[in-house]
Design an enzyme around this catalytic site. Structure first.
Site, mmCIF file in Angstrom:
data_model
loop_
_atom_site.group_PDB
_atom_site.id
_atom_site.type_symbol
_atom_site.label_atom_id
_atom_site.label_comp_id
_atom_site.label_asym_id
_atom_site.label_seq_id
_atom_site.Cartn_x
_atom_site.Cartn_y
_atom_site.Cartn_z
ATOM 1 N N TYR A 24 39.737 5.613 -29.843
ATOM 2 C CA TYR A 24 39.369 6.964 -30.280
ATOM 3 C C TYR A 24 37.893 7.007 -30.684
ATOM 4 O O TYR A 24 37.146 7.900 -30.273
ATOM 5 C CB TYR A 24 40.258 7.430 -31.443
ATOM 6 C CG TYR A 24 39.733 8.701 -32.066
ATOM 7 C CD1 TYR A 24 39.845 9.925 -31.400
ATOM 8 C CD2 TYR A 24 39.057 8.674 -33.291
ATOM 9 C CE1 TYR A 24 39.306 11.083 -31.929
ATOM 10 C CE2 TYR A 24 38.520 9.835 -33.833
ATOM 11 C CZ TYR A 24 38.649 11.037 -33.150
ATOM 12 O OH TYR A 24 38.104 12.177 -33.670
ATOM 13 N N SER A 106 32.418 15.586 -42.335
ATOM 14 C CA SER A 106 33.001 16.346 -41.234
ATOM 15 C C SER A 106 34.086 17.313 -41.716
ATOM 16 O O SER A 106 34.826 17.014 -42.656
ATOM 17 C CB SER A 106 33.617 15.367 -40.225
ATOM 18 O OG SER A 106 34.407 16.049 -39.265
ATOM 19 N N GLN A 128 29.492 19.460 -42.386
ATOM 20 C CA GLN A 128 29.546 19.851 -40.968
ATOM 21 C C GLN A 128 30.721 20.786 -40.746
ATOM 22 O O GLN A 128 31.844 20.479 -41.131
ATOM 23 C CB GLN A 128 29.699 18.600 -40.091
ATOM 24 C CG GLN A 128 29.900 18.894 -38.602
ATOM 25 C CD GLN A 128 31.360 19.096 -38.233
ATOM 26 O OE1 GLN A 128 32.257 18.538 -38.871
ATOM 27 N NE2 GLN A 128 31.613 19.901 -37.216
ATOM 28 N N TYR A 130 33.100 23.164 -38.145
ATOM 29 C CA TYR A 130 33.593 23.739 -36.894
ATOM 30 C C TYR A 130 34.123 25.118 -37.252
ATOM 31 O O TYR A 130 34.847 25.260 -38.246
ATOM 32 C CB TYR A 130 34.751 22.925 -36.318
ATOM 33 C CG TYR A 130 34.372 21.607 -35.705
ATOM 34 C CD1 TYR A 130 33.534 21.545 -34.594
ATOM 35 C CD2 TYR A 130 34.880 20.409 -36.215
ATOM 36 C CE1 TYR A 130 33.197 20.327 -34.020
ATOM 37 C CE2 TYR A 130 34.546 19.193 -35.640
ATOM 38 C CZ TYR A 130 33.711 19.155 -34.548
ATOM 39 O OH TYR A 130 33.389 17.956 -33.980
ATOM 40 N N THR A 156 28.270 22.657 -35.847
ATOM 41 C CA THR A 156 28.370 21.976 -34.549
ATOM 42 C C THR A 156 28.545 23.024 -33.458
ATOM 43 O O THR A 156 29.467 23.840 -33.503
ATOM 44 C CB THR A 156 29.546 20.979 -34.544
ATOM 45 O OG1 THR A 156 29.272 19.955 -35.501
ATOM 46 C CG2 THR A 156 29.723 20.335 -33.178
ATOM 47 N N ARG A 165 38.609 12.875 -23.005
ATOM 48 C CA ARG A 165 38.387 11.457 -23.320
ATOM 49 C C ARG A 165 39.591 10.674 -22.795
ATOM 50 O O ARG A 165 40.690 10.732 -23.354
ATOM 51 C CB ARG A 165 38.204 11.305 -24.827
ATOM 52 C CG ARG A 165 37.026 12.170 -25.306
ATOM 53 C CD ARG A 165 37.053 12.509 -26.769
ATOM 54 N NE ARG A 165 36.139 13.626 -27.061
ATOM 55 C CZ ARG A 165 36.060 14.241 -28.234
ATOM 56 N NH1 ARG A 165 36.828 13.838 -29.230
ATOM 57 N NH2 ARG A 165 35.228 15.232 -28.422
ATOM 58 N N LYS A 226 23.747 21.615 -34.810
ATOM 59 C CA LYS A 226 23.921 20.304 -34.183
ATOM 60 C C LYS A 226 24.469 20.479 -32.776
ATOM 61 O O LYS A 226 25.429 21.222 -32.566
ATOM 62 C CB LYS A 226 24.898 19.472 -35.028
ATOM 63 C CG LYS A 226 25.287 18.125 -34.435
ATOM 64 C CD LYS A 226 26.210 17.386 -35.405
ATOM 65 C CE LYS A 226 26.619 16.022 -34.881
ATOM 66 N NZ LYS A 226 27.655 16.097 -33.835
ATOM 67 N N HIS A 250 27.039 14.853 -28.995
ATOM 68 C CA HIS A 250 28.354 14.517 -29.551
ATOM 69 C C HIS A 250 28.752 13.079 -29.194
ATOM 70 O O HIS A 250 29.913 12.793 -28.918
ATOM 71 C CB HIS A 250 29.419 15.510 -29.048
ATOM 72 C CG HIS A 250 30.432 15.885 -30.096
ATOM 73 N ND1 HIS A 250 30.393 17.078 -30.779
ATOM 74 C CD2 HIS A 250 31.497 15.208 -30.600
ATOM 75 C CE1 HIS A 250 31.414 17.124 -31.637
ATOM 76 N NE2 HIS A 250 32.088 15.999 -31.543
ATOM 77 N N ARG A 253 30.728 12.570 -25.977
ATOM 78 C CA ARG A 253 32.170 12.850 -25.999
ATOM 79 C C ARG A 253 32.516 14.243 -25.473
ATOM 80 O O ARG A 253 33.685 14.604 -25.415
ATOM 81 C CB ARG A 253 32.708 12.718 -27.432
ATOM 82 C CG ARG A 253 32.651 11.297 -27.955
ATOM 83 C CD ARG A 253 32.764 11.248 -29.475
ATOM 84 N NE ARG A 253 34.090 11.470 -30.008
ATOM 85 C CZ ARG A 253 35.051 10.547 -30.083
ATOM 86 N NH1 ARG A 253 34.830 9.319 -29.608
ATOM 87 N NH2 ARG A 253 36.222 10.817 -30.631
ATOM 88 N N ILE A 284 21.614 5.008 -31.487
ATOM 89 C CA ILE A 284 20.752 4.213 -32.377
ATOM 90 C C ILE A 284 21.492 2.944 -32.785
ATOM 91 O O ILE A 284 22.546 3.007 -33.426
ATOM 92 C CB ILE A 284 20.328 5.042 -33.613
ATOM 93 C CG1 ILE A 284 19.341 6.127 -33.186
ATOM 94 C CG2 ILE A 284 19.667 4.164 -34.674
ATOM 95 C CD1 ILE A 284 19.831 7.492 -33.402
ATOM 96 N N ARG A 305 28.966 6.102 -34.688
ATOM 97 C CA ARG A 305 29.872 4.958 -34.515
ATOM 98 C C ARG A 305 29.505 3.750 -35.384
ATOM 99 O O ARG A 305 30.399 3.123 -35.962
ATOM 100 C CB ARG A 305 29.954 4.566 -33.036
ATOM 101 C CG ARG A 305 30.651 5.624 -32.168
ATOM 102 C CD ARG A 305 30.828 5.149 -30.733
ATOM 103 N NE ARG A 305 31.402 6.189 -29.877
ATOM 104 C CZ ARG A 305 30.690 7.036 -29.140
ATOM 105 N NH1 ARG A 305 29.366 6.982 -29.160
ATOM 106 N NH2 ARG A 305 31.290 7.934 -28.380
#
Length: 355
Positions: A24, A106, A128, A130, A156, A165, A226, A250, A253, A284, A305
């Site tokens: 994931y 998030s 963040q 949505y 976002t 995915r 974003k 993203h 993704r 990065i 990540r």
């Protein structure tokens, strides 16, 4: 095993996280071209280091929207931190505060905004958002974040629908039953939940630039958008009064085969001409990547990540380790390139390789 660089944490997380959780976090859309390109694009940029510049005293601090952070790396918004570590986002918030940097929490956190705030009082945090079809739920989230002392609202823009995915589809990914999208509990009563813990199609795909005005009517917080990748959208962002832009795809993704973010950064910075702050995420992995991003006009970078790998390794402590390694590598790269402070970093420091 000595944890020397970020790929050590990646290897640890891959080995020890349950496969479904690793897949994931690691997933990109479709062929994962953009996900991988985000990293490869940094390798095409070469330094033009300057010598004999007195780097005996280094200052790596910077400011984002007026708040000082200890170095120009923040934590990007990612969902479901409890998949990486039992304390989830509470550990993330503590690590960010300990390292004196910004954490973007998030909408899809597995801890509430209240729990995140209480875990690290006084930390610099943005929220963040949505926008969901249930606009009241989104409105309440914005007001909660502001009341709790979050200092920025990150909208976002690149997720009207979720990208495909493949590994999540193959694995039949679902949020484990003991984990919840805590900030939206009760917002969609009586609806069956999709794999991401909310009813299917709960995101609002009708969002437009005019919704920035709606958000501005709800809050005094600065709005950062974003997911911008082009000069056209950068212009529109400035025109609609946002205070910051995060150049982001993203983590590869969403739409596959778009530009790497470090490549898109150049176009966005050029269009913005200093009118708003520009940040970048995606790919990065080393302190020298941070230096390249700043040389190309980013005010700060955000890591996604790698923060999750740090959590998977040792929670708050592991994430601090990841941030500390990036901080040390950034300081060293700066010194070796001939910059004693962040203000000395500029486009003269880099060239695109002809490889």
């Amino acid at each position: 095993m000595a944890m020397v660089c970020l790929s050590d944490f990646e290897a640890y997380a891959k080995k020890y996280l349950p496969k479904i959780a690793w897949d994931y976090f690691a997933a990109g859309a479709d062929d994962c071209t953009t996900r991988d390109e985000n990293i490869l694009a940094y390798k095409r940029i070469r330094f033009r280091p300057r010598m004999l510049r007195d780097v005996s005293v280094m200052d790596i601090r910077t400011k984002i929207l007026g708040s000082e952070i200890s170095f120009p790396v923040g934590i990007a918004p990612t969902g479901f931190h409890q998949l990486a570590w039992p304390d989830g986002e509470k550990s993330t918030a503590r690590a960010a505060r300990a390292m004196d940097t910004c954490y973007i929490a998030s909408t899809y956190s597995t801890c509430t905004l209240e729990e995140i705030s209480a875990a690290a009082p006084g930390g610099l945090r943005w929220f963040q958002l949505y926008i969901h079809r249930n606009r009241t739920a989104s409105q309440q989230l914005v007001r909660r974040a502001e009341a709790l002392g979050f200092q920025g609202l990150v909208l976002t823009a690149d997720l009207p629908y979720t990208g495909k995915r493949r590994d999540d589809v193959r694995n039949g990914f679902r949020l484990p039953p003991h984990m919840k999208v805590k900030n939206l509990e009760g917002a969609f009563e009586g609806d069956d939940c999709s794999e991401y813990g909310l009813p299917p199609n709960s995101l609002d795909p009708s969002v437009t630039w005019n919704d920035i005005y709606w958000l501005r009517s709800l809050t005094r917080l600065p709005i950062i958008i974003k997911g911008i990748l082009t000069r056209e959208d950068a212009e529109l962002a400035v025109k609609h009064g946002v205070q910051g832009i995060i150049v982001s795809n993203h983590g590869g993704r969403q739409l596959d085969e778009g530009p790497a973010t470090i490549d898109a950064l150049v176009e966005v910075v050029e269009a913005v001409r200093g009118r708003v702050e520009v940040y970048v995420d995606g790919g990065i992995r080393k302190g020298s990547d941070v230096l390249k991003a700043l040389a190309l006009g980013a005010k700060c970078v955000f890591i996604g990540r790698p923060a999750l790998w740090g959590l998977a390794y040792k929670g708050e402590e592991g994430l601090q380790d990841v941030l500390r390694i990036l901080q040390d590598e950034f300081r060293l790269s700066m010194a070796l390139a001939g910059c004693a402070s962040v203000s000395e970093i500029g486009q003269h420091l880099v060239q695109f390789s002809r490889l």
